[in-house]
Design a protein around this motif. Structure first.
Motif, short mmCIF file in Angstrom:
data_model
loop_
_atom_site.label_atom_id
_atom_site.label_comp_id
_atom_site.label_asym_id
_atom_site.label_seq_id
_atom_site.Cartn_x
_atom_site.Cartn_y
_atom_site.Cartn_z
N SER A 57 0.82 -1.22 0.00
CA SER A 57 0.00 0.00 0.00
C SER A 57 0.85 1.27 0.00
N LYS A 58 2.14 1.11 -0.31
CA LYS A 58 3.05 2.24 -0.45
C LYS A 58 3.28 2.98 0.88
N ILE A 59 3.30 2.23 1.98
CA ILE A 59 3.65 2.79 3.29
C ILE A 59 4.98 2.19 3.72
N ASP A 60 5.92 3.02 4.13
CA ASP A 60 7.27 2.59 4.47
C ASP A 60 7.26 1.85 5.80
N PRO A 61 7.49 0.52 5.81
CA PRO A 61 7.48 -0.23 7.08
C PRO A 61 8.70 0.03 7.95
N ASP A 62 9.76 0.64 7.37
CA ASP A 62 10.92 0.98 8.19
C ASP A 62 10.67 2.23 9.02
N LYS A 63 9.76 3.07 8.57
CA LYS A 63 9.45 4.30 9.29
C LYS A 63 8.20 4.15 10.17
N TYR A 64 7.23 3.38 9.66
CA TYR A 64 5.96 3.26 10.37
C TYR A 64 5.71 1.82 10.81
N SER A 65 4.95 1.69 11.87
CA SER A 65 4.45 0.38 12.30
C SER A 65 3.00 0.55 12.70
N GLY A 66 2.31 -0.55 12.81
CA GLY A 66 0.89 -0.44 13.15
C GLY A 66 0.30 -1.76 13.56
N PHE A 67 -0.88 -1.69 14.13
CA PHE A 67 -1.58 -2.92 14.52
C PHE A 67 -2.96 -2.94 13.88
N ALA A 68 -3.53 -4.14 13.81
CA ALA A 68 -4.88 -4.35 13.28
C ALA A 68 -5.61 -5.32 14.21
N PHE A 69 -6.90 -5.17 14.26
CA PHE A 69 -7.73 -6.08 15.06
C PHE A 69 -9.07 -6.25 14.37
N GLY A 70 -9.77 -7.32 14.69
CA GLY A 70 -11.08 -7.56 14.08
C GLY A 70 -11.92 -8.47 14.96
N MET A 71 -13.21 -8.28 14.89
CA MET A 71 -14.13 -9.11 15.67
C MET A 71 -15.49 -9.13 14.99
N GLY A 72 -16.27 -10.17 15.27
CA GLY A 72 -17.61 -10.27 14.72
C GLY A 72 -18.61 -9.55 15.61
N ILE A 73 -19.42 -8.69 15.02
CA ILE A 73 -20.41 -7.95 15.81
C ILE A 73 -21.46 -8.91 16.37
N GLU A 74 -21.82 -9.94 15.61
CA GLU A 74 -22.76 -10.94 16.13
C GLU A 74 -22.21 -11.61 17.38
N ARG A 75 -20.92 -11.96 17.36
CA ARG A 75 -20.33 -12.64 18.52
C ARG A 75 -20.35 -11.72 19.74
N ILE A 76 -20.01 -10.44 19.55
CA ILE A 76 -20.02 -9.50 20.67
C ILE A 76 -21.43 -9.35 21.21
N THR A 77 -22.42 -9.28 20.30
CA THR A 77 -23.81 -9.13 20.72
C THR A 77 -24.29 -10.36 21.49
N MET A 78 -23.92 -11.54 20.99
CA MET A 78 -24.32 -12.78 21.67
C MET A 78 -23.74 -12.86 23.07
#
Length: 341
Positions: free
Chosen positions: A294-315
């Motif tokens: 995605s044309k983002i320099d990994p030597d300069k920047y770092s990041g995290f990602a997370f994901g969850m199901g809304i149905e699971r949270i609701t249940m």
């Protein structure tokens, strides 16, 4: 003939029409095949040729007068009948209460998730539900032979080039990274599709919320604190969280996120398979290859990602045991959330 026409015209104007029976009598007397106007038209053959034009115009005017009188009376009677029907009320009957609808539990939880992450600076991003192979698989580091690329796991709209119903909202992450430079802090709630059999724990259509944070010096500690904040805000201050090592193509290192079972409070029950923990989602540090695509320099920047199901949270939040209830539109189920709105 002229005197007869004027007499019939006076009779038409003077005819009393107060109900449907009188209206029908008027129609038969003046507009029927054997009515007065029809008799006058039959008498045209006795009118001298030089007068036929004038008499014909008078008869047409008479016919139009009768039609207008009929239409006016018919409209008036219809209006009075409607008004009478409206006023025909039985005030001894018990009142019908005004009932209000309720918000769908998935909508309630989705908005609460947005509020929780909004308090720590995350905005909301959205993307298309029909995606191409690049945004759904390739840019997220999925190998060519990954099972998710097969027809039995994904709903393909078109092959060669591949277009499909997105299998996760990670596609929005790619679009955000392609069109923005860090710092990036956003969540992506939305609907996703997978070729799965519908059961109490699975569905071919469900909802996810994923998030990313990319900036300089972002660490796994930042990810953990973000998840801690969400879990305690959503499920309560006493909620315990644990991270289990896992694998996702687009994050490294990766982890599954568990919270203490809300039913047994960590003691162990059938819902949590006597472990005291239930899974709520996955997370990890964004793989450098994903950032480079995605044309983002990994030597300069770092990041995290997370994901969850809304149905699971609701249940988990409302202790709902069957996923199918969310899409069955059973009013008995939806009414239970009146007090939540």
């Amino acid at each position: 003939m002229k005197e007869k026409i004027e007499q019939v015209a006076q009779d038409i104007r003077a005819f009393v029409i107060e109900d449907t029976a009188q209206l029908e009598a008027f129609r038969i007397a003046y507009m029927g095949r054997k009515g007065h106007i029809a008799d006058l038209f039959d008498g045209m053959k006795t009118v001298p040729n030089e007068e036929k034009k004038l008499v014909g115009q008078q008869l047409n005017g008479l016919k139009q007068l009768a039609q207008e009188r009929f239409d006016e009376a018919q409209e008036k009677l219809a209006g009075s009948q409607t008004s009478a029907a409206k006023l025909n009320l039985d005030f001894t009957l018990p009142p019908v209460p005004n009932t209000l609808g309720t918000r769908h539990p998935l909508s309630l939880v989705r908005e609460e998730i947005i509020r929780i992450f909004g308090r720590i600076g995350f905005n909301v991003s959205e993307g298309p539900e029909i995606e191409d192979d690049w945004h759904n698989f390739t840019a997220l580091n999925f190998p060519e032979n990954h099972p998710a690329r097969e027809m039995q796991d994904t709903f393909f709209v078109q092959k060669n080039p591949d277009f499909l119903l997105r299998t996760h909202t990670s596609t929005v992450q790619v679009r955000i990274m392609e069109n923005n430079q860090p710092p990036i802090r956003t969540i992506m709630p939305g609907r996703v599709f997978r070729n799965e059999a519908i059961s109490a724990r699975a569905h071919c259509m469900f909802h996810q919320v994923e998030g990313i944070f990319i900036d300089e010096n972002v660490s796994f500690a930042d990810l953990k604190q973000t998840i801690y904040h969400f879990a305690k805000e959503m499920f309560g201050e006493k909620t315990q969280i644990r991270f289990r090592p896992s694998f996702f193509p687009f994050t490294e290192p990766s982890a599954e996120v568990d919270i203490t079972c809300l039913i047994c409070k960590g003691e162990g029950c059938n819902i949590c398979k006597h472990s005291g923990w239930v899974e709520i989602g996955g997370c990890g540090m964004i793989d450098p290859a994903v950032m480079e695509s995605s044309k983002i320099d990994p030597d300069k920047y770092s990041g995290f990602a997370f994901g969850m199901g809304i149905e699971r949270i609701t249940m988990l939040k409302y202790q709902i045991k069957d996923l199918r209830l969310f899409t069955e539109n059973d009013v008995r189920f939806l009414k239970q959330f009146e007090s939540v709105v």
